[in-house]
Write an enzyme that holds these catalytic residues in place. Sequence first.
Site, PDB file in Angstrom:
ATOM      1  CB  SER A 100      -0.585   0.004   1.338  1.00 27.95           C
ATOM      2  OG  SER A 100      -1.590   1.347   1.340  1.00 27.95           O
ATOM      3  CE1 TYR A 145      -4.593  -2.034   4.812  1.00 29.22           C
ATOM      4  CE2 TYR A 145      -3.489   0.099   4.548  1.00 29.22           C
ATOM      5  CZ  TYR A 145      -4.026  -1.047   3.916  1.00 29.22           C
ATOM      6  OH  TYR A 145      -4.149  -1.467   2.608  1.00 29.22           O
TER       7      TYR A 145
END
Length: 260
Positions: free
Chosen positions: A142, A155
Amino acid sequence: MLKGKVALVTGSTSGIGLGIAHAFAREGATVVLNGLGKPEEIEATRAQLAADTGASISFIGADLSRADAVAELIAKVETEHGRLDILVNNAGVQHVSPIEDFPPEKWDLIIALNLSAAFHAIRLAVPGMKARGWGRIINIASAHALVASPFKSAYVASKHGVLGLTKTVALELAEYGITANAICPGYVMTPLVQKQIPDTAKARGISEEAVIRDVLLASQATKRFVEVDELGALAVFLCSDGAKSLTGTALPVDGGWTAH
Ligand code: NAD
């Protein structure tokens, strides 16, 4: 281009994983889908993908937050297809919450699925790749592998961890014809992003429209969401001969987000 190759894409019952599975299938790979969902919906997705592309598509269910389930998945792919050439670690979840309220069980789940599952899948897939002298490991990290955002502690930690894992295995495997890279998408409008909009609105005390405009797309210079086909195209390129020296990288597909 990928005829004769067997690809496993984890978390490919929706979103980015399904887009990458489509791209591989269009190139003639045998694709193994994985993910959660209703059996009849997954079977419809599998059958549609096979019909659209003419490729051989199967589905193996596994809850990848459990190490034993990851091991079963890799073993089943190798037993059913005789090989595993391309491993895409894509399955992932998100939770948005201030650190002091962040539920420890959410932290454990996110680290287990977004980071540890990739470790287990890689360690188990590598012996076969080494024996055949060819392999492609693609970790869907990401932009949050490179930069942080508030309220996403687990995350961001998991995605930074995936990038470290990617670099390490790339170095270990470089002389065996195996590459390992991390694709780092910006925001893509998938169920994972749709679900976090209400929580982000709550955590920041703003409207859902403001979340899209002022949070999700604020740093994305293109002011649009990344599309799954763009990620599929990059994954296919990473499997090509032209990418055989491309290893250990973080490849942002983020509309300029991390250029700031
Ligand atoms: P998504 O929710 O559409 O897909 C997630 C997939 O993971 C689904 O197939 C789901 O069934 C599967 N999954 C969830 N829990 C699982 C479990 N325990 N075991 C096995 N499979 C499980 O989300 P997405 O946006 O397509 O996300 C895919 C990956 O891309 C994730 O790793 C995510 O972090 C990453 N990513 C997404 C974005 C974005 O903006 N959507 C941006 C950057 C990175």
